[in-house]
Enzyme design. Structure first.
Site, PDB file in Angstrom:
ATOM      1  N   HIS A  61      32.170  19.372  34.514  1.00  0.00           N
ATOM      2  CA  HIS A  61      32.892  18.106  34.620  1.00  0.00           C
ATOM      3  C   HIS A  61      32.852  17.655  36.072  1.00  0.00           C
ATOM      4  O   HIS A  61      32.440  18.420  36.948  1.00  0.00           O
ATOM      5  CB  HIS A  61      34.326  18.240  34.108  1.00  0.00           C
ATOM      6  CG  HIS A  61      35.179  19.183  34.883  1.00  0.00           C
ATOM      7  ND1 HIS A  61      35.008  20.552  34.853  1.00  0.00           N
ATOM      8  CD2 HIS A  61      36.216  18.960  35.742  1.00  0.00           C
ATOM      9  CE1 HIS A  61      35.905  21.121  35.639  1.00  0.00           C
ATOM     10  NE2 HIS A  61      36.643  20.180  36.199  1.00  0.00           N
ATOM     11  N   HIS A  63      35.203  16.776  38.345  1.00  0.00           N
ATOM     12  CA  HIS A  63      36.253  16.964  39.334  1.00  0.00           C
ATOM     13  C   HIS A  63      35.647  17.548  40.608  1.00  0.00           C
ATOM     14  O   HIS A  63      34.678  18.314  40.553  1.00  0.00           O
ATOM     15  CB  HIS A  63      37.351  17.877  38.787  1.00  0.00           C
ATOM     16  CG  HIS A  63      38.242  17.189  37.803  1.00  0.00           C
ATOM     17  ND1 HIS A  63      39.153  17.857  37.008  1.00  0.00           N
ATOM     18  CD2 HIS A  63      38.377  15.864  37.483  1.00  0.00           C
ATOM     19  CE1 HIS A  63      39.801  16.997  36.246  1.00  0.00           C
ATOM     20  NE2 HIS A  63      39.356  15.792  36.509  1.00  0.00           N
ATOM     21  N   ASP A  65      36.241  19.880  42.748  1.00  0.00           N
ATOM     22  CA  ASP A  65      36.053  21.311  43.004  1.00  0.00           C
ATOM     23  C   ASP A  65      34.899  21.896  42.197  1.00  0.00           C
ATOM     24  O   ASP A  65      34.588  23.084  42.332  1.00  0.00           O
ATOM     25  CB  ASP A  65      37.342  22.082  42.728  1.00  0.00           C
ATOM     26  CG  ASP A  65      37.888  21.890  41.322  1.00  0.00           C
ATOM     27  OD1 ASP A  65      37.906  20.740  40.852  1.00  0.00           O
ATOM     28  OD2 ASP A  65      38.298  22.892  40.695  1.00  0.00           O
ATOM     29  N   HIS A  66      34.244  21.063  41.383  1.00  0.00           N
ATOM     30  CA  HIS A  66      33.088  21.515  40.613  1.00  0.00           C
ATOM     31  C   HIS A  66      31.798  20.798  40.994  1.00  0.00           C
ATOM     32  O   HIS A  66      30.724  21.239  40.588  1.00  0.00           O
ATOM     33  CB  HIS A  66      33.351  21.344  39.114  1.00  0.00           C
ATOM     34  CG  HIS A  66      34.426  22.243  38.593  1.00  0.00           C
ATOM     35  ND1 HIS A  66      34.164  23.371  37.833  1.00  0.00           N
ATOM     36  CD2 HIS A  66      35.764  22.210  38.754  1.00  0.00           C
ATOM     37  CE1 HIS A  66      35.307  23.974  37.541  1.00  0.00           C
ATOM     38  NE2 HIS A  66      36.286  23.280  38.098  1.00  0.00           N
ATOM     39  N   ASP A 210      36.628  24.320  33.320  1.00  0.00           N
ATOM     40  CA  ASP A 210      38.068  24.112  33.148  1.00  0.00           C
ATOM     41  C   ASP A 210      38.357  23.647  31.727  1.00  0.00           C
ATOM     42  O   ASP A 210      37.768  22.672  31.248  1.00  0.00           O
ATOM     43  CB  ASP A 210      38.569  23.055  34.124  1.00  0.00           C
ATOM     44  CG  ASP A 210      38.428  23.475  35.583  1.00  0.00           C
ATOM     45  OD1 ASP A 210      37.915  24.580  35.823  1.00  0.00           O
ATOM     46  OD2 ASP A 210      38.835  22.691  36.459  1.00  0.00           O
ATOM     47  N   HIS A 268      38.651  30.528  38.181  1.00  0.00           N
ATOM     48  CA  HIS A 268      39.393  29.323  38.555  1.00  0.00           C
ATOM     49  C   HIS A 268      40.869  29.633  38.796  1.00  0.00           C
ATOM     50  O   HIS A 268      41.754  28.901  38.362  1.00  0.00           O
ATOM     51  CB  HIS A 268      39.224  28.249  37.464  1.00  0.00           C
ATOM     52  CG  HIS A 268      39.488  26.852  37.938  1.00  0.00           C
ATOM     53  ND1 HIS A 268      40.707  26.241  37.781  1.00  0.00           N
ATOM     54  CD2 HIS A 268      38.700  25.938  38.556  1.00  0.00           C
ATOM     55  CE1 HIS A 268      40.662  25.018  38.285  1.00  0.00           C
ATOM     56  NE2 HIS A 268      39.441  24.811  38.758  1.00  0.00           N
TER      57      HIS A 268
END
Length: 310
Positions: A61, A63, A65-66, A210, A268
């Protein structure tokens, strides 16, 4: 045949001094895959010696942090005079965000970058001996998980039985093992089924990114050898996990048990747990047993074949 996982980033959304944002590197017999690319992924690759020959990047995805590591990773590849193409797989509807990251520095990389949008149920990538399947996850944005599923291997060749049937030692053994019947000098035909056992399963690696706990994680592949699952929180924040579309360690353990996983990696972790993952381990082990672990950045894991002897 080697299948090795290197955990490049194991933190939640906020990195810590010990944990980088999410990224997992997978090497399979000379082919290199990357799952997510949080900020600083290229430095983690240098630090842990993976190299930069990644051909496929699977984004769960968009976001930060990815994915915030994508611009830096592409620039590092450019500086290394890369010519080989890179394919970025990303959930349906997120192409624009990935294009923006690819072009974030004002110019496209000098090597080809292809973007492949995927839906749950798609085969995102098909290689000669395995495929990477996308599956639906339950996060608060468009998201997908990925399962690397190897093809079944040939059954074991029963040399003793072949010799009993009069098959001469040599190329005929290989022909039988390849599924081809052979005719002996006396006219007898020996079929492969007479000397070759049942196909043997390959290895399975599942990475959720996530997500809340989902049935799709259980259904995507049978009996994964390693499930890498969101475990952002421990039981003390179970309500927070539900509100933010994450999972707890105990919930991840339940999914791993239902899926028949051999090992479970809890990923995570929220920065609130800092360097202490003892609650995650205790709660997950109550459900899943001793096959659960919390990887640190830089940890490597070799995944053996289910029958242990390759």
């Amino acid at each position: 045949m080697s299948l090795r996982v290197t955990f490049l980033g194991t933190s939640g959304a906020v990195p810590t001094t010990e944990r980088n944002p999410s990224s997992v590197f997978v090497a399979r017999e000379g082919e290199e895959l990357l799952f997510d690319a949080g900020e600083g992924t290229q430095r983690q690759m240098m630090r842990f010696g993976t190299g930069f020959s990644v051909g496929q990047l699977f984004v769960t995805h968009c976001h930060g942090d990815h994915v915030l590591g994508i611009p830096g990773l592409l620039q590092t590849m450019d500086f290394n005079d890369r010519e080989a193409p890179l394919t970025i797989h990303t959930p349906r509807g997120t192409r624009r965000q990935i294009v923006g990251l690819v072009n974030a520095l004002g110019n496209r990389p000098s090597f080809p970058v292809r973007i492949n949008e995927v839906d749950g149920g798609d085969v995102a990538y098909r290689a000669e001996e395995y495929e990477v399947r996308a599956f639906d996850t339950d996060h608060d944005t468009r998201s997908a998980g990925y399962a690397l599923v190897e093809d079944d291997r040939k059954g074991r060749f029963d040399r003793e039985r072949a010799e009993e049937l009069g098959v001469p030692v040599g190329p005929t053994f290989s022909r039988l093992h390849a599924g081809e019947p052979v005719e002996l000098a006396d006219g007898t035909v020996v079929d492969p089924e007479q000397v070759v056992g049942e196909p043997r399963p390959g290895r399975v690696l599942v990475y959720t990114g996530d997500t809340r706990p989902t049935a799709a994680t259980v259904d995507v592949a049978d009996d994964p050898d390693l499930l890498i699952h969101d475990a952002t929180f421990a039981d003390d924040r179970v309500d927070r996990a539900a509100d933010t579309a994450h999972a707890t360690a105990r919930q991840a353990a339940r999914i791993a048990s239902e899926a028949g996983a051999t090992r479970l990696a809890l990923m995570h972790l929220s920065s609130r747990y800092a360097g202490d993952a003892s609650a995650h381990l205790e709660e997950a082990r109550e459900v899943f047993g001793e096959g659960v672990f919390v990887p640190d950045d830089g940890d490597r894991l070799e995944i053996p074949y289910p029958d242990a002897d390759g």
